[in-house]
Design an enzyme around this catalytic site. Sequence first.
Site, mmCIF file in Angstrom:
data_model
loop_
_atom_site.group_PDB
_atom_site.id
_atom_site.type_symbol
_atom_site.label_atom_id
_atom_site.label_comp_id
_atom_site.label_asym_id
_atom_site.label_seq_id
_atom_site.Cartn_x
_atom_site.Cartn_y
_atom_site.Cartn_z
ATOM 1 N N LYS A 115 0.862 -1.182 0.000
ATOM 2 C CA LYS A 115 0.000 0.000 0.000
ATOM 3 C C LYS A 115 0.897 1.230 0.000
ATOM 4 C CE LYS A 115 -3.081 2.810 2.643
ATOM 5 N NZ LYS A 115 -3.245 3.300 4.024
ATOM 6 N N GLY A 176 -7.404 9.462 10.390
ATOM 7 C CA GLY A 176 -7.567 9.529 11.834
ATOM 8 C C GLY A 176 -8.580 10.538 12.324
ATOM 9 N N ALA A 202 -9.215 5.941 4.980
ATOM 10 C CA ALA A 202 -9.074 7.109 5.863
ATOM 11 C C ALA A 202 -10.397 7.821 6.088
ATOM 12 C CB ALA A 202 -8.050 8.108 5.344
ATOM 13 N N GLY A 203 -10.611 8.202 7.341
ATOM 14 C CA GLY A 203 -11.740 9.040 7.706
ATOM 15 C C GLY A 203 -12.926 8.332 8.308
ATOM 16 N N ASN A 224 -8.345 1.865 10.584
ATOM 17 C CA ASN A 224 -7.544 1.538 11.754
ATOM 18 C C ASN A 224 -8.069 2.283 12.972
ATOM 19 O OD1 ASN A 224 -3.999 1.814 12.663
ATOM 20 N ND2 ASN A 224 -5.657 0.782 13.667
ATOM 21 N N SER A 225 -8.020 3.616 12.922
ATOM 22 C CA SER A 225 -8.385 4.428 14.085
ATOM 23 C C SER A 225 -9.807 4.167 14.559
ATOM 24 C CB SER A 225 -8.224 5.918 13.761
ATOM 25 O OG SER A 225 -6.892 6.224 13.430
#
Length: 274
Positions: A115, A176, A202-203, A224-225
């Site tokens: 990635k 994040g 993301a987001g 992830n976050s």
Amino acid sequence: MSDNTSTATQSTPLLQDTFTVGSRTFSSRLLVGTGKYKDMTETGAAIGASAAEIVTVAIRRTNIGQNSNEPNLLDVISPDKYTILPNTAGCFDAETAIRTCKLARELLGGHNLVKLEVLGDEKTLYPNVMETLKAAKVLIDDGFEVMVYTSDDPIVAQELESMGCVAIMPLGSLIGSGLGLLNRHTLSLIIENAKVPVLVDAGVGTASDAAIAMELGCDGVLMNSAIANAQNPVMMAQAMKHAVWAGRQAFLAGRMPMRKMATASSPQTGYFFQ
């Protein structure tokens, strides 16, 4: 991905609804990261609960064999069970990202799926498109299968696909941030034009964000976050698993048309009382 825009028929069981990235085929459309957990035990438990098959690892921040004196993530997230997706998080130029991918290939015994993310600055972690394009070309020419983090610009997405990237990964909002999908229209344009998988990267902040991404027609969601920063990461991982599944099923089923005015659910003729 453009060939996903038709709805499924009853003869297409969702259990057989796989997607292919480069030379690999997967059943789970939820991809997860390994950062921000309180310890390795929580990392393993949450990833297991997510039922993800692809697990992404920040090579510059995570030990997967670079340091024999530190715990090795691969002792918890085994390459025998998961497809490890090395990423270039923390890279701000093409040269560093390329070097990081080559290190990952060495550490993982020739593994070529990566990635790519090349960041513009530390405040927004927004992609540096010019450096991303530069790195992608070098990596593809060197035999890597490149999944690429990018902006929500449909033209940039087309260029990356034309170069040979095996998956396009536009951000939903800042890494994040948990702000969800702030750019549904441009994401839809990318999805409609693409002939390779499109995955929101993301987001995502909660399960509804993941479901919406899949309802738009995304082939998958990476996060992830949203899991690691939840009050109960294992429970949130389960929620995300179900959200991605539900969103995908809704997309395949085909939503009802939106209308400006009401349409009664019951017949307008044949009343018992006139």
